[in-house]
Every structure is written in structure tokens, then in C-alpha cells.
Design a protein around this motif. Sequence first.
Motif, PDB file in Angstrom:
ATOM      1  N   ASN A 141       0.814  -1.216   0.000  1.00 37.84           N
ATOM      2  CA  ASN A 141       0.000   0.000   0.000  1.00 37.84           C
ATOM      3  C   ASN A 141       0.845   1.262   0.000  1.00 37.84           C
ATOM      4  OD1 ASN A 141      -3.085  -0.618   0.399  1.00 37.84           O
ATOM      5  ND2 ASN A 141      -1.980  -2.164   1.568  1.00 37.84           N
ATOM      6  N   VAL A 142       2.088   1.169   0.426  1.00 37.09           N
ATOM      7  CA  VAL A 142       2.980   2.330   0.328  1.00 37.09           C
ATOM      8  C   VAL A 142       3.158   2.732  -1.124  1.00 37.09           C
ATOM      9  CG1 VAL A 142       5.388   3.050   0.564  1.00 37.09           C
ATOM     10  CG2 VAL A 142       4.193   2.044   2.514  1.00 37.09           C
ATOM     11  N   PHE A 143       3.396   1.745  -2.006  1.00 32.26           N
ATOM     12  CA  PHE A 143       3.596   2.045  -3.425  1.00 32.26           C
ATOM     13  C   PHE A 143       2.314   2.590  -4.061  1.00 32.26           C
ATOM     14  CE2 PHE A 143       6.979  -1.122  -2.710  1.00 32.26           C
ATOM     15  CZ  PHE A 143       8.064  -0.401  -3.188  1.00 32.26           C
ATOM     16  N   SER A 144       1.196   1.954  -3.773  1.00 33.31           N
ATOM     17  CA  SER A 144      -0.057   2.382  -4.412  1.00 33.31           C
ATOM     18  C   SER A 144      -0.518   3.742  -3.891  1.00 33.31           C
ATOM     19  CB  SER A 144      -1.147   1.333  -4.184  1.00 33.31           C
ATOM     20  OG  SER A 144      -1.410   1.166  -2.793  1.00 33.31           O
ATOM     21  N   SER A 145      -0.391   3.981  -2.583  1.00 33.58           N
ATOM     22  CA  SER A 145      -0.829   5.265  -2.034  1.00 33.58           C
ATOM     23  C   SER A 145       0.087   6.408  -2.460  1.00 33.58           C
ATOM     24  CB  SER A 145      -0.899   5.196  -0.506  1.00 33.58           C
ATOM     25  OG  SER A 145       0.362   4.853   0.045  1.00 33.58           O
ATOM     26  N   ALA A 146       1.355   6.108  -2.774  1.00 31.32           N
ATOM     27  CA  ALA A 146       2.249   7.150  -3.284  1.00 31.32           C
ATOM     28  C   ALA A 146       1.749   7.674  -4.630  1.00 31.32           C
ATOM     29  CB  ALA A 146       3.670   6.607  -3.416  1.00 31.32           C
ATOM     30  N   VAL A 147       1.285   6.766  -5.471  1.00 32.45           N
ATOM     31  CA  VAL A 147       0.717   7.187  -6.753  1.00 32.45           C
ATOM     32  C   VAL A 147      -0.630   7.882  -6.525  1.00 32.45           C
ATOM     33  CG1 VAL A 147      -0.053   6.411  -9.027  1.00 32.45           C
ATOM     34  CG2 VAL A 147       1.894   5.303  -7.920  1.00 32.45           C
ATOM     35  N   GLY A 148      -1.408   7.370  -5.548  1.00 28.61           N
ATOM     36  CA  GLY A 148      -2.726   7.939  -5.281  1.00 28.61           C
ATOM     37  C   GLY A 148      -2.662   9.374  -4.793  1.00 28.61           C
ATOM     38  N   ILE A 149      -1.703   9.697  -3.918  1.00 30.66           N
ATOM     39  CA  ILE A 149      -1.636  11.072  -3.401  1.00 30.66           C
ATOM     40  C   ILE A 149      -1.191  12.042  -4.490  1.00 30.66           C
ATOM     41  CG2 ILE A 149       0.719  10.701  -2.549  1.00 30.66           C
ATOM     42  CD1 ILE A 149      -1.982  13.054  -1.122  1.00 30.66           C
ATOM     43  N   MET A 150      -0.348  11.584  -5.411  1.00 24.16           N
ATOM     44  CA  MET A 150       0.045  12.471  -6.512  1.00 24.16           C
ATOM     45  C   MET A 150      -1.143  12.764  -7.426  1.00 24.16           C
ATOM     46  SD  MET A 150       3.929  11.347  -7.548  1.00 24.16           S
ATOM     47  CE  MET A 150       3.566   9.610  -7.794  1.00 24.16           C
ATOM     48  N   LEU A 151      -1.949  11.735  -7.713  1.00 29.35           N
ATOM     49  CA  LEU A 151      -3.151  11.956  -8.511  1.00 29.35           C
ATOM     50  C   LEU A 151      -4.136  12.865  -7.783  1.00 29.35           C
ATOM     51  CD1 LEU A 151      -4.089   8.522 -10.141  1.00 29.35           C
ATOM     52  CD2 LEU A 151      -3.429  10.632 -11.300  1.00 29.35           C
ATOM     53  N   LEU A 152      -4.291  12.622  -6.498  1.00 24.95           N
ATOM     54  CA  LEU A 152      -5.250  13.388  -5.723  1.00 24.95           C
ATOM     55  C   LEU A 152      -4.863  14.859  -5.653  1.00 24.95           C
ATOM     56  CD1 LEU A 152      -7.798  13.231  -4.000  1.00 24.95           C
ATOM     57  CD2 LEU A 152      -6.365  12.732  -2.024  1.00 24.95           C
ATOM     58  N   LYS A 153      -3.586  15.145  -5.417  1.00 29.35           N
ATOM     59  CA  LYS A 153      -3.148  16.538  -5.349  1.00 29.35           C
ATOM     60  C   LYS A 153      -3.296  17.217  -6.706  1.00 29.35           C
ATOM     61  CE  LYS A 153       0.229  17.955  -2.843  1.00 29.35           C
ATOM     62  NZ  LYS A 153      -0.492  18.583  -1.738  1.00 29.35           N
ATOM     63  N   ALA A 154      -2.986  16.485  -7.772  1.00 22.27           N
ATOM     64  CA  ALA A 154      -3.148  17.074  -9.112  1.00 22.27           C
ATOM     65  C   ALA A 154      -4.618  17.387  -9.387  1.00 22.27           C
ATOM     66  CB  ALA A 154      -2.593  16.115 -10.164  1.00 22.27           C
ATOM     67  N   GLY A 155      -5.514  16.486  -8.996  1.00 19.25           N
ATOM     68  CA  GLY A 155      -6.938  16.731  -9.207  1.00 19.25           C
ATOM     69  C   GLY A 155      -7.463  17.886  -8.377  1.00 19.25           C
TER      70      GLY A 155
END
Length: 577
Positions: free
Chosen positions: A123-137
Motif C-alpha cells: 500500500n505504500v507504493f499504491s498510495s504514493a501514486v494515489g496522493i500524486m493523482l489526488l493533489k493534481a486533481g
Amino acid sequence: MDDATHPVQIALRTYALSLSLSLGPSLVPIATSLFISTAKTPFIPLKRVLKRELALDSFAFAITLSVAGGAAIRRLWSALDQEFHDTGHPSPPLQRFRSARRRLQAFLTCLNVSSSQKTFLSNVFSSAVGIMLLKAGRQRAMKLRNRHSLSAQASSKDCSSPTLDLTILLLVRAMDSLLQALIRAATKPSPKHDGKSRRKSTSIVTNKYINDKVKQTWDRQIKTRASQIDALIFWGCSARIMWCFFYDPGRLPRSYVKWIATLANLDDRVIQVLNLIKEGQWSYTKGSPLHSEVLSNFAEELGHNALWGDPSALPAYGGATANAAWKVLGVNNRPGVGGLPCELVHGTVGSTFGLQGSCTVNSSLRAVKAFFEAVAIYLPAHFLPMLLTRPGAILQPHHTLSTLFGALRSATFLTTFVTSYWYTVCLTRTLVFARIFPFISHDFWDGPFGCILAGCMVCGSSIWIENGRRRGEMALYVLPRAIRACLPGTWAQNGNRGAQIAERLLFILSFSTLITAAMHHPETLRGLSRWTLAFITSGPSAGAWKWRRQNPKVPLSSTILPTSSIPNNSDTLKGIP
């Protein structure tokens, strides 16, 4: 696809829940506009909302990628481990990449991590991508909102991180999970009980009875310690929030400020003077040439002498000097103390009975008003869940009385919160402390470290009146806002590079901790986070949801899941008979 823990099913449940949380509130004003105004078409804002919430960088997609992506990585990792230990030949689709796959398998095996650690790292790897998407959105949504806003200049002043509140919320829930694990470890029964019970009797029934007693004792100890910590957290958070209400309301949400102002029922000009005293621009010893009219006009509106609100005319110290000044001003209820007359602090409360100068009457009348307002708040909050989940219980007298008692108990807590604050202020500046120390100026007693600080420190202790199960959720409710109010303004800005890195790390670690706890240690989660994550990771057949269906009488805000409902293979129960 009957496996509820399959990544595809986890993705579907996560996306449905996340989309409902993000899209639902956005559709409410659009739906309301259909009934309020027919001149303006709602299709343009509807299109804008759907485009924002259904995009690949939306909240729903980012959270789904964080949760389901971690589940997919975890399943792939388990498959590689299984194949590495298998003596047979690798699967045909991976024959071409046999050498690279073997090296990867050897590396993962050498890590020698446990099952929960694999879940956390995945989940560290997946949430790292998720927070970048979330901040961009979120940043894209803010730009679009500023573009369509009529007051772009006002909106540009808010440069805080758009994901900071979500990160703090996840951090609080993750820290609570770790704290609950520590509490459970600290109160874990000794394995010696098991040996003693077996030496005394070989009866299975006797051993089961002893084991149940040990579990019940353990459960009570966990609830007691958790309740004590929850009360301490709520006390500290409420003190910080009340302090910010008076001296820095910009750190609090507008809904907080409006709700506290309604309960406090304090004139804005008094709050303005409190801030001027803090800044040294309104003083009993030095006067206030620029702001002397603030409370003078207020005193005239209340029907008193205008000099009652002039700091240069009011006594700064107690004793005989104060008595002489009060005789000239016509104030007869502050012998031996200086400062602002109580009539201006209390406002119009008690004026109907001509007792606006009495501190006891002021606190009592505010208590009665706060109680009825609290009853109007807590009655629906207690009865609505029962009407939605088990409406037949309303016809059973003992359930109705129990729910009514809970609502009255909560109302008493809120009433005590308001009353204790007001009476502590009066005890500090009028009734007790200012009389004991008349040589201390009222610039201190009415300043930020006098009566205001005393009231902020006392009011949160009323949490002990509240039900133990509700203390936890109330502490977790106010803690994120208290943390947000403690952050330096420059640190929370979206342009601060160090703050961005720290926020992303906190989001990743907190998110991974919560998912790991939901899958391996669900007993450490509480309240809505427990039920939500149980549904996401395991589906409606999760242990917590089964326990809920078997115990419909227990409210959703139950603080601790009973130890008897925890799976026997949980690491937390190792060593328990």
C-alpha cells in the motif's frame, strides 16, 4: 470472482463508496437549484461537477487506485512467493521472463517480511501514486473554481494545501489504530492464567468459563484505558479550539466559529476588545485612544454609563482604589476588583430579571438555554440511527428510555461545557482570583493568559459526563481540527516545498497503516473507520459487519469491538486462553 478480497471487487466497492462521498455533496446544491430557481439551467454546473469527479485524477479514482492497487500488488507478491517455493516449473506465460522473475522472487524472499508487512509495503507504493493523482486533481479543481469565481482575488488568498485536511484525518485515525494496539498489548492477560486454570480443572466447560472471564476483564481494561486517553485528547483539543475562537478564528472552519458563537452568545465587540488587549492596544493602565469607543457604545446600548466601557476610566487594580472608582461610576457589584463591569461581559443575559450583573444568574440562565439547544441537537442524533436501522425498537420502552437517557446525557455534557467555561471566567476575573490578588492588573485577568485561558482549560473536562463509547469518536472528531489549528501558517501553504514532502509522506504512511490494520488487526480500528474499511477490504461478510448484524442494539459509535468477536487467529490474541 466470489472472493470478496479480490482486487477487482475491492476496487468496485472502494470506487462506489468514494464516488458517493465526493459526488453526493456536490449534487445537493444543483438539485436544490431545480426547486429554488427555474431561470438558471443546472446542466452547465452538472457537467462541470461530473467532469471533475469522474476524471482520472478525481478523489474517487485516486482513493480506488490507492486501495485496490495495494491489494493487487499484495496478491502478486504472494503469487511470486508461492511460485518461488514451488518445486514445479513456472507458469507458461512467464517462461520468457524466467531469469528476471527468479531474481525478483529471490529478492522478495530475502526480505523475510511478515504478511502484515507485505500489506503495508504494497500500500505504500499504491498510495504514493494515489496522493500524486489526488493533489493534481484538487489543484486542477481549485484553478477551475477560481476561474469561474467572481471573486478570484479573495479565493487566491487561500493558498493552503487542498489535501491537508484529508491527510490530517488519515493521520489521526492511523495514530489511533497504533495507540489501540499499544493499549491492547499493555493490558494483555498473562499466559499464566491458562496454566493455573488447567491444573485446577480439566473440564472444558470450566476452562471456557475462565477464558470468557479473562476476556471480559481484558475488554473492560481496554475500554477504561482508551476512555481515559480519549478524555485527555478531547480536553486538549477543545482548549486549543476555544482559544482559536477568541484569538485566531481564521484557523477554524466557519461552521465551527458560527456554532461556538451561537452557544457562547457573546457580543462581537467584547471579542474585539479581547484581541485588542492581547495586542496591547486596549489597556486598563495605558488606556486606548484609538479604540476607546468600542465598548463605550456597547455600554450605552445596554443602558449603562458610557464610561463603563472606557479603559482609561476603569480601575486597573483591585482594593480601595477600585472601590473609589466604582463609587464614581455607579457600579455597586464589583467591590475589591477592577476591570470591565460584569454587565458588559454578560450582555443582555439576565436583564429581564434585572440580574445582568450576577455571575451565578448569568451562568445558570446560559446553562438552561444551552441545555434546550443541546437537546434539539442530540435527540435526532440518537433516535435517527435507531429509526433507520431498527424502527421496531422505538415501540420497546426499555430501548426508547435508554436512547432518551443517552440523548439527555449528551445534552448535559454540552451544557456543562458551556456553563463551566462561563463560570470559570467569572471565578477568575471577578469572584475569586482577582480578589485574592488585587495587586495584579486586569490587563492580565482579562488578557489571553487570564480568564480566557482558565475557561479554555476547564471546559473540556466536561467530556467525563459523556458516554465512554462516544468519547472516542468525539476525540477523533476534534483532534484533526486542533492539529490543523496548531500548524504554522507558512508551513500549511501549498507552495511550501518542505510541507508538500512532509504531507505526502504522512498521507502514504497513514493510509498504509489503516489498510494494514483493517486487513490484519481490525480490532484496533474504531467507529466509522472500522466499518468503512471492513466493507472495503472484506466486503459485507467481514467480521465487523457480521458482528453488527448479530448485535443490532449496539450503536455504530461503539468504541471497542468485544474481544469475543475478534478472530482467533489474530496476532493480538496470542497467549490468550
